[in-house]
Design an enzyme around this catalytic site. Structure first.
Site, mmCIF file in Angstrom:
data_model
loop_
_atom_site.group_PDB
_atom_site.id
_atom_site.type_symbol
_atom_site.label_atom_id
_atom_site.label_comp_id
_atom_site.label_asym_id
_atom_site.label_seq_id
_atom_site.Cartn_x
_atom_site.Cartn_y
_atom_site.Cartn_z
ATOM 1 N N LYS A 10 0.818 -1.219 0.000
ATOM 2 C CA LYS A 10 0.000 0.000 0.000
ATOM 3 C C LYS A 10 0.856 1.275 0.000
ATOM 4 O O LYS A 10 2.071 1.227 0.226
ATOM 5 C CB LYS A 10 -0.930 -0.029 1.226
ATOM 6 C CG LYS A 10 -1.961 -1.177 1.180
ATOM 7 C CD LYS A 10 -2.980 -1.037 2.303
ATOM 8 C CE LYS A 10 -3.983 -2.170 2.267
ATOM 9 N NZ LYS A 10 -5.083 -1.961 3.258
ATOM 10 N N TYR A 50 -12.648 -2.137 -3.879
ATOM 11 C CA TYR A 50 -13.174 -2.165 -2.508
ATOM 12 C C TYR A 50 -14.698 -2.030 -2.467
ATOM 13 O O TYR A 50 -15.249 -1.656 -1.425
ATOM 14 C CB TYR A 50 -12.520 -1.063 -1.674
ATOM 15 C CG TYR A 50 -11.117 -1.395 -1.200
ATOM 16 C CD1 TYR A 50 -10.871 -2.490 -0.383
ATOM 17 C CD2 TYR A 50 -10.033 -0.589 -1.544
ATOM 18 C CE1 TYR A 50 -9.601 -2.795 0.072
ATOM 19 C CE2 TYR A 50 -8.739 -0.891 -1.087
ATOM 20 C CZ TYR A 50 -8.552 -1.988 -0.282
ATOM 21 O OH TYR A 50 -7.291 -2.290 0.180
ATOM 22 N N ASN A 113 -2.067 0.313 6.621
ATOM 23 C CA ASN A 113 -1.614 -0.949 7.225
ATOM 24 C C ASN A 113 -0.740 -1.784 6.280
ATOM 25 O O ASN A 113 -0.694 -2.999 6.370
ATOM 26 C CB ASN A 113 -2.795 -1.737 7.800
ATOM 27 C CG ASN A 113 -3.758 -2.232 6.739
ATOM 28 O OD1 ASN A 113 -3.641 -1.874 5.571
ATOM 29 N ND2 ASN A 113 -4.704 -3.065 7.133
ATOM 30 N N HIS A 116 -2.397 -5.378 1.666
ATOM 31 C CA HIS A 116 -3.686 -6.040 1.526
ATOM 32 C C HIS A 116 -3.421 -7.474 1.104
ATOM 33 O O HIS A 116 -2.479 -7.728 0.349
ATOM 34 C CB HIS A 116 -4.545 -5.368 0.448
ATOM 35 C CG HIS A 116 -5.712 -6.213 0.027
ATOM 36 N ND1 HIS A 116 -6.887 -6.235 0.733
ATOM 37 C CD2 HIS A 116 -5.855 -7.112 -0.972
ATOM 38 C CE1 HIS A 116 -7.708 -7.115 0.159
ATOM 39 N NE2 HIS A 116 -7.099 -7.652 -0.881
ATOM 40 N N GLU A 127 -9.760 -10.949 -7.346
ATOM 41 C CA GLU A 127 -8.833 -9.821 -7.182
ATOM 42 C C GLU A 127 -7.672 -9.916 -8.173
ATOM 43 O O GLU A 127 -7.229 -8.894 -8.712
ATOM 44 C CB GLU A 127 -8.351 -9.767 -5.731
ATOM 45 C CG GLU A 127 -9.498 -9.423 -4.770
ATOM 46 C CD GLU A 127 -9.098 -9.406 -3.300
ATOM 47 O OE1 GLU A 127 -7.937 -9.749 -2.964
ATOM 48 O OE2 GLU A 127 -9.953 -9.033 -2.482
HETATM 49 P P1 CMP Z 1 -7.727 -4.313 3.496
HETATM 50 O O1 CMP Z 1 -7.347 -5.731 3.754
HETATM 51 O O2 CMP Z 1 -7.053 -3.658 2.348
HETATM 52 O O3 CMP Z 1 -9.327 -4.226 3.259
HETATM 53 C C1 CMP Z 1 -10.084 -3.077 3.632
HETATM 54 C C2 CMP Z 1 -9.278 -2.025 4.288
HETATM 55 O O4 CMP Z 1 -9.967 -0.995 4.922
HETATM 56 C C3 CMP Z 1 -8.438 -2.638 5.387
HETATM 57 O O5 CMP Z 1 -7.428 -3.447 4.807
HETATM 58 C C4 CMP Z 1 -7.965 -1.396 6.139
HETATM 59 O O6 CMP Z 1 -6.739 -0.912 5.669
HETATM 60 C C5 CMP Z 1 -9.036 -0.366 5.798
HETATM 61 N N1 CMP Z 1 -9.693 0.169 6.979
HETATM 62 C C6 CMP Z 1 -9.698 1.457 7.332
HETATM 63 N N2 CMP Z 1 -10.397 1.630 8.453
HETATM 64 C C7 CMP Z 1 -10.862 0.422 8.833
HETATM 65 C C8 CMP Z 1 -11.663 -0.037 9.918
HETATM 66 N N3 CMP Z 1 -12.131 0.796 10.861
HETATM 67 N N4 CMP Z 1 -11.932 -1.363 9.982
HETATM 68 C C9 CMP Z 1 -11.461 -2.219 9.023
HETATM 69 N N5 CMP Z 1 -10.718 -1.816 7.971
HETATM 70 C C10 CMP Z 1 -10.405 -0.519 7.885
#
Ligand code: CMP
Length: 139
Positions: A10, A50, A113, A116, A127
């Site tokens: 990311k 998403y 984070n 993904h 995906e």
């Molecule tokens: P990802 O696995 O990419 O899928 C959805 C993303 O939403 C998740 O990782 C997080 O980076 C992002 N995200 C942001 N805020 C939240 C939240 N409160 N709860 C869960 N996912 C979140």
């Protein structure tokens, strides 16, 4: 069985020049990068990718973040690739992630984070198809 999963490094990670460090952790977890490209996600791509989170309160911010800088989309291959990748990524929220995981080591927040990873083999296929043509994947 040897299977595939889909991974995104990311914008928080590309900004900090962690593409190699993250990829090394994936490789050390037994995953092989069989396709990889660095792209700037468009808003349309991020919203489409998403779409399952469209009704979530964080959807707008998530799209903003994922389009805020380059990402590296990858296809990973290995024995039980989806689970292997989820194990090495760690929990979505780095505060909950286990020691030694990518998110514990590198993530800045639940949103920024670092990686993904697909949550199921079914979603992995969807995906992978979203970002790659079959001829871009070299096993
Ligand atoms: P990802 O696995 O990419 O899928 C959805 C993303 O939403 C998740 O990782 C997080 O980076 C992002 N995200 C942001 N805020 C939240 C939240 N409160 N709860 C869960 N996912 C979140």
């Amino acid at each position: 069985a040897v299977t595939r999963t889909f991974s995104i490094i990311k914008p928080d990670a590309t900004r900090r020049n962690l593409t190699g460090a993250v990829t090394k952790m994936l490789e050390e977890a037994g995953l092989r990068v069989v396709a990889s490209k660095r792209i700037r996600m468009t808003r349309e791509q991020a919203e489409g990718f998403y779409a399952v989170h469209k009704e979530r309160p964080f959807f707008g911010e998530l799209v903003e973040f994922m389009t805020s800088g380059p990402v590296v989309v990858q296809v990973l291959e290995g024995v039980d690739a989806v689970k292997r990748n989820r194990d090495v990524m760690g929990a979505t929220n780095p505060a909950d992630a286990a020691e030694g995981t990518i998110r514990k080591t590198h993530a800045e927040s639940i949103e920024a984070n670092t990686v993904h990873g697909s949550d199921s083999e079914e979603n992995a296929k969807i995906e992978i198809d979203f970002f790659f043509d079959e001829d871009e994947i070299v096993g």
